[in-house]
Design an enzyme around this catalytic site. Structure first.
Site, PDB file in Angstrom:
ATOM      1  N   LEU A 473       3.873  -1.853   5.351  1.00 59.31           N
ATOM      2  CA  LEU A 473       3.736  -1.930   3.897  1.00 59.31           C
ATOM      3  C   LEU A 473       4.277  -0.687   3.202  1.00 59.31           C
ATOM      4  CD1 LEU A 473       0.125  -3.403   3.597  1.00 59.31           C
ATOM      5  CD2 LEU A 473       2.285  -4.607   3.280  1.00 59.31           C
ATOM      6  N   GLY A 474       4.347   0.415   3.924  1.00 59.13           N
ATOM      7  CA  GLY A 474       4.856   1.640   3.327  1.00 59.13           C
ATOM      8  C   GLY A 474       4.423   2.850   4.121  1.00 59.13           C
ATOM      9  N   GLY A 476       2.738   6.827   3.934  1.00 60.50           N
ATOM     10  CA  GLY A 476       1.909   7.725   3.151  1.00 60.50           C
ATOM     11  C   GLY A 476       2.271   9.164   3.403  1.00 60.50           C
ATOM     12  N   ASP A 612      -4.914  13.459  -7.519  1.00 60.02           N
ATOM     13  CA  ASP A 612      -3.584  12.848  -7.631  1.00 60.02           C
ATOM     14  C   ASP A 612      -3.705  11.458  -8.240  1.00 60.02           C
ATOM     15  OD1 ASP A 612      -0.861  12.616  -7.463  1.00 60.02           O
ATOM     16  OD2 ASP A 612      -0.825  12.079  -5.344  1.00 60.02           O
TER      17      ASP A 612
END
Length: 802
Positions: A473-474, A476, A612
Site C-alpha cells: 500500500l505504500g 512509511g 506531524d
C-alpha cells in the site's frame, strides 16, 4: 430581626440625601473599600443604563451586608451582595432605589445611598457637556483627589530584561477621586498593540499591560499614564528582549558531585542543565565489559539509566535507592539540544555498613578478624571467578552476544533506549537495545538488522499462519505497509477474512528501525481504541519478522481523497485518478474536519502529541470515516532537515507551529496550529499550504505575523477558526475540545440539503496548488494583516486555557 427591619425602615424614610452625579464610565466603583463609620452620610449616585456597578463597604474579609428597600441581597445573581460588595452586572431601571450596607452583627451603617437612573451609555448626544447641568451642591461628599499609586512597591522593578518568547506584564495600580483612567504609551506614542504579533491584553481593573511571546521588536520604553479631572501621574518601564543565541546546553559546574554513601542508603545525584532550546537529558553509568571500561576505539561502555525528551518529565535528579556495592562507579549526566552536547561525570563510592561490635573489640581481636575476613573473601572470590568463567563459556556457545542492556557509545550520541512496557500485557520490561556499537556519524545509526526475542503478549498476538499478505500500500518512515487478509480477527467468526493493513520493516532496515516499530506498537497498545484513529488489531512477534496489524483505510489518505473529488476546472491538473463519486458537499467537508478534531481530542486526553498532523496522515475508510494515522511514530525532532522534502514531496515545516519550527517545542497547542493548516487543506480540496513560498522566506513571513488568506468559497466563520489555530501565542489557541464544540455547532447549523460544490464553489482553480507552483510570496496566499485578525464567531480566542 424585627428590630433590624424596623431600623431599615427608619433609615430608608430619611429624606433629603445629598446627590452624587457620576459620569458614565467603565464602572461605578468606590476604591478602596471604606472603613466602618458611625456617621455615614446618605448620598445619591446617578448611574447610566447598562453601566456596571461595584460598591464596597468595610474590609474585604469582614464587609457588611447589603440591603435594597429593606430586603437583604443574595450573594449570587445579576444584583448581588457578596463579602461587603454590591455588584450589578449591568444597571437597569428596576435597579434604582435605596441601598444600605450594615456591619456584620451590628447596626452600624457603613453605606447609605440611593441609585438613580441616568442617561444610557449608548447615548449619542455629545453636543452638550453634562457637567454644565450639574449643581455644585450635588458633588460627591468625598473630597476629590488626584491619582496616586496604591502599590508602589510592586513597581520597583523598572528594567525588565527577558529572553524572546517570554511573557511580560507591566502593572501601575492606582486610585483617585474620581476614579482615574489609564493609558499606555510606547516610546512616547499611544500603544494599542494593533501592529504587534499576538496583540496585547489590557486589564484595566488590574491596571496592567500583558504581552505574550515577546520578540526583539518589542524593546522600548513603556509608559502608563493615569489621569482624572484633578491630575495625572505616569511611570516608565524599560523592556529589553534578549535574542535567543544558539548554544549547546550549559551544565552547572561541580554537578553532579562526587558522593560517598553506605550500603543500603539512598543517593541523589543532581545535574543542573541550562538550555534555551528544549534539551534531552540522559543519565549514564559507566560499566566494565571483559575487564575493560573502554572499547578498542577508546570510547567508554555505558548503560542508560534514565532518559527524558520533549514529552518526558524532569530528570535533572538521578535517584538511587538502597544502594549496594554494585552501584559504585562513574555516573555521567549527558544533555543535548539541536546545537550540541554537554556532559559532566561524578564518582559514587559505596562503603560497607559499620559493625558496632567492630569498634568495641580489642586490637588483637581486630587483627584476627582481618585475617579471617581476608582469607574467606579471597577463597570466595576464587570460587566465584571459576564459576563465572565456566558459565561464561557455556553462554558463549549459545548466545555469542554481550548483555542486552549494555551500550558502547561513540561520542555519547543521544540514543534512545526502548522498553517493552505494555499496560495490557502486564509483563516485565526488557531492553530492546542490544550490546552493539552505536555511531553518531551517518544517517543510518546501525548497519545490519539483528533479531530480538520479543515477549509474547497474549492479548495482542495473532497467529502468523492466519495472515495472508497482499500487495503493498505504500512506504512509511522506516518500513512498508501491505494489504492483507486476516482470518479469524473476530473470534466469533474464525473462518471469516478481514481486510487489514500490516506494517513491517523494509529489507534494509536497521536496529533503530526495529526499535522504532516496536515503540510505535507499544504506543498504540497504550493509546487504546477510538473511532477516529487507526487502531491496533494485533501483532505477530513470534518465530518470524515483526508484523503490526492495523485497520485498513480503503480510500487512502485525506489529501488524495479530496483531490480526487475536486470539481472539474480549467486550471486543475489532477495528479491521480478522478473519483466516480462526484464532488463533495459542504457538510461532508465540515464533517471531515470535525472527525479529525475528535480524534485529536482523544489523543490529547491520552497525553499523546502527534507532531506531524496533516491531511497526508489522515486516512479515509470505505464509509468516509476519518482516522488519524502515524501518531505513535518515534520522530527524531532534534534532527529534522527543514529543507528536505518528504517522500511524497510535502515540506513538513509548512504544517509546523512557530515554536516547533524555531525552538523545537512540541505541545498539544502546536498540534492545534497543524490542525489549522489541515483545515486549510480541506477547504482547498487538498491544496498545498504556502504554494511556491521558499522555506527561507516562509520563516520570516511567519515571524512577521503573516498568515494564509481565506481559501475561495470558505465561509468566514471557518476561516476565523483557522486564524484562531494560528495565533502566535500558543496559550491563546483553542483546545481540541473547543474545536470539536465549534465544528459541532457548524454541522448543526448546516442545512440538510447538501450544497453541490459545482454550484457553491464554481469551477475549481487551485489557489493552493502543488508545491511546484511558481507564484511568489506577494500572491494572495497570504493575508498581510498581522494577527489578531477580525473576530471569530466561536466562543474562544483570548484567555483560552490549555
Amino acid at each position: 430581626m424585627r428590630l433590624l427591619l424596623a431600623l431599615l425602615g427608619v433609615l430608608l424614610s430619611v429624606p433629603g440625601p445629598p446627590v452624587l452625579s457620576l459620569e458614565a464610565s467603565e464602572e461605578v466603583e468606590l476604591e478602596p473599600c471604606l472603613a466602618p463609620s458611625l456617621e455615614q452620610q446618605e448620598q445619591e449616585l446617578t448611574v447610566a443604563l447598562g453601566q456596571p456597578v461595584r460598591l464596597c463597604c468595610g474590609r474585604a474579609e469582614r464587609g457588611g451586608h447589603w440591603y435594597k428597600e429593606g430586603s437583604r441581597l443574595a450573594p449570587a445573581g445579576r444584583v448581588r451582595g457578596w463579602r461587603g460588595r454590591l455588584e450589578i452586572a449591568s444597571f437597569l431601571p428596576e435597579d434604582a432605589g435605596r441601598y444600605l450596607c450594615l456591619a456584620r452583627g451590628s447596626m452600624i451603617v457603613l453605606q447609605n445611598l440611593t441609585l438613580i437612573t441616568g442617561d444610557s451609555l449608548t447615548s449619542s448626544n455629545d453636543d452638550e457637556d453634562p457637567k454644565s447641568h450639574r449643581d455644585p451642591s450635588n458633588r460627591h461628599s468625598y473630597p476629590q483627589q488626584a491619582p496616586y499609586w496604591t502599590h508602589p512597591q510592586r513597581m520597583e522593578k523598572k528594567l525588565h530584561a527577558v529572553p524572546a518568547g517570554n511573557t511580560v506584564k507591566f502593572r501601575c495600580p492606582a486610585a483617585g477621586n474620581p476614579t482615574p483612567t489609564i493609558r499606555w504609551l510606547k516610546d512616547g506614542q499611544a500603544f494599542h498593540g494593533e501592529n504587534r504579533i499576538g496583540g496585547i491584553r489590557l486589564r484595566h481593573q488590574h491596571w496592567s499591560l500583558v504581552m505574550e511571546s515577546v520578540v526583539p521588536s518589542d524593546r522600548g520604553t513603556y509608559t502608563c499614564l493615569v489621569e482624572n479631572a484633578v491630575g495625572s501621574i505616569r511611570y516608565n518601564y524599560l523592556l529589553d528582549v534578549l535574542e535567543r543565541s544558539p548554544h549547546r546546553p550549559i551544565l552547572q559546574a561541580g554537578l553532579p558531585a562526587n558522593t560517598t554513601a553506605v550500603v543500603g542508603s539512598d543517593v541523589e545525584l543532581l545535574c543542573k542543565v541550562y538550555s534555551d532550546a528544549q534539551p534531552h537529558i540522559q543519565w549514564l553509568k559507566h560499566i566494565v565489559i571483559n575487564g575493560s571500561s573502554f572499547g578498542a576505539d577508546g570510547f567508554p561502555y555505558v548503560q542508560v539509566l534514565k532518559t527524558a525528551d520533549i514529552n518526558s518529565s524532569e530528570v535533572e535528579v538521578l535517584y538511587l535507592r538502597n544502594v549496594s556495592a554494585e552501584d559504585a562507579g562513574e555516573y555521567t549526566c549527558l544533555a543535548g539540544n539541536s546545537i550540541g552536547l554537554s556532559y559532566q561525570s561524578a564518582w559514587l563510592t559505596v562503603l560497607p555498613e559499620e559493625d558496632p561490635t567492630w569498634t568495641a573489640a580489642a586490637p588483637e581481636a581486630r587483627y584476627t578478624d582481618i585475617i579471617l575476613y581476608a582469607s574467606g573473601s579471597l577463597a570466595l572470590a576464587v570460587l566465584l571467578l571459576l564459576a563465572g568463567l565456566y558459565r561464561g563459556q557455556a553462554l558463549h556457545g549459545r548466545h555469542p552476544r554481550p548483555p542486552a542492556t549494555v551500550q558502547k557509545l561513540s561520542r555519547f550520541p543521544l540514543a534512545r533506549q526502548f522498553s517493552l512496557e505494555s499496560g495490557s500485557s502486564g509483563k516485565s520490561s526488557s531492553s530492546l537495545v542490544r550490546g552493539v556499537r552505536l555511531s553518531s556519524s551517518g544517517p543510518a545509526l546501525l548497519a545490519g538488522l539483528v533479531s530480538l526475542d520479543l515477549p509474547l503478549d497474549p492479548l495482542w498476538e495473532f497467529p502468523r499462519d492466519r495472515l495472508v499478505l497482499g500487495k503493498p500500500l505504500g512506504e512509511g518512515c522506516f518500513g512498508q505497509v501491505v494489504r492483507a487478509e486476516a482470518f479469524g480477527m473476530d473470534p466469533a467468526r474464525p473462518d471469516q477474512a478481514s481486510t487489514v493493513a500490516v506494517k513491517m520493516l523494509k529489507d534494509n532496515a536497521s536496529d533503530k528501525d526495529l526499535a522504532d516499530l516496536v515503540s510505535e506498537m507499544e504506543v498504540m497498545k497504550l493509546i487504546g481504541r477510538h473511532k477516529n484513529i487507526i487502531n491496533l488489531l494485533g501483532v505477530c512477534t513470534q518465530e518470524g519478522p515483526l508484523y503490526v496489524i492495523v485497520e485498513c483505510a480503503a480510500k487512502g489518505n485525506l489529501r488524495e481523497f479530496l483531490r480526487a473529488r475536486r470539481p472539474p476546472g480549467p486550471d486543475l491538473s489532477p495528479d491521480g485518478p478522478r473519483s466516480s463519486e462526484g464532488p463533495l458537499s459542504f457538510p461532508v467537508l465540515v464533517s471531515c474536519a470535525y472527525q479529525v478534531a475528535r480524534g485529536m481530542q482523544y489523543l490529547e486526553s491520552r497525553k499523546c502529541i502527534h507532531r506531524d498532523l496533516a491531511a497526508r496522515n489522515v486516512l479515509v475508510t470505505e464509509d468516509n470515516v476519518m482516522k488519524i494515522a502515524d501518531f505513535g511514530l518515534a520522530r527524531g525532532v532534534h534532527h529534522i532537515d527543514y529543507y528536505k522534502k518528504t517522500s511524497n514531496g510535502r515540506l513538513p515545516v509548512k504544517w509546523m507551529a512557530p515554536e516547533a519550527l524555531f525552538d523545537r517545542v512540541y505541545t498539544h497547542q502546536s498540534d492545534v496550529w497543524s490542525f489549522g493548516i489541515l483545515l486549510w487543506e480541506i477547504f482547498t480540496l487538498g491544496g498545498s499550504p504556502y504554494p511556491g513560498i521558499p522555506v527561507e522566506e516562509l520563516f520570516s513571513l511567519l515571524r512577521e505575523g503573516h498568515r494564509m488568506d481565506r481559501p475561495p468559497h470558505c465561509p468566514p466563520e471557518l476561516y476565523g477558526l483557522m486564524r484562531e489555530c494560528w495565533h502566535a501565542a500558543p496559550s491563546q489557541r483553542p483546545t481540541f475540545k473547543q474545536l470539536v464544540e465549534a465544528l459541532d455547532k457548524v454541522l448543526l447549523a448546516v442545512s440538510e440539503e447538501y450544497l453541490d460544490l459545482r454550484l457553491t464553489f464554481g469551477p475549481y482553480s487551485p489557489s493552493g496548488g502543488d508545491a511546484s507552483s511558481t507564484c511568489s510570496s506577494s500572491d494572495s496566499v497570504f493575508s498581510h494583516d498581522p494577527l489578531p485578525l477580525g473576530s471569530s464567531s466561536f466562543p474562544f480566542g483570548s484567555g483560552v486555557q490549555t
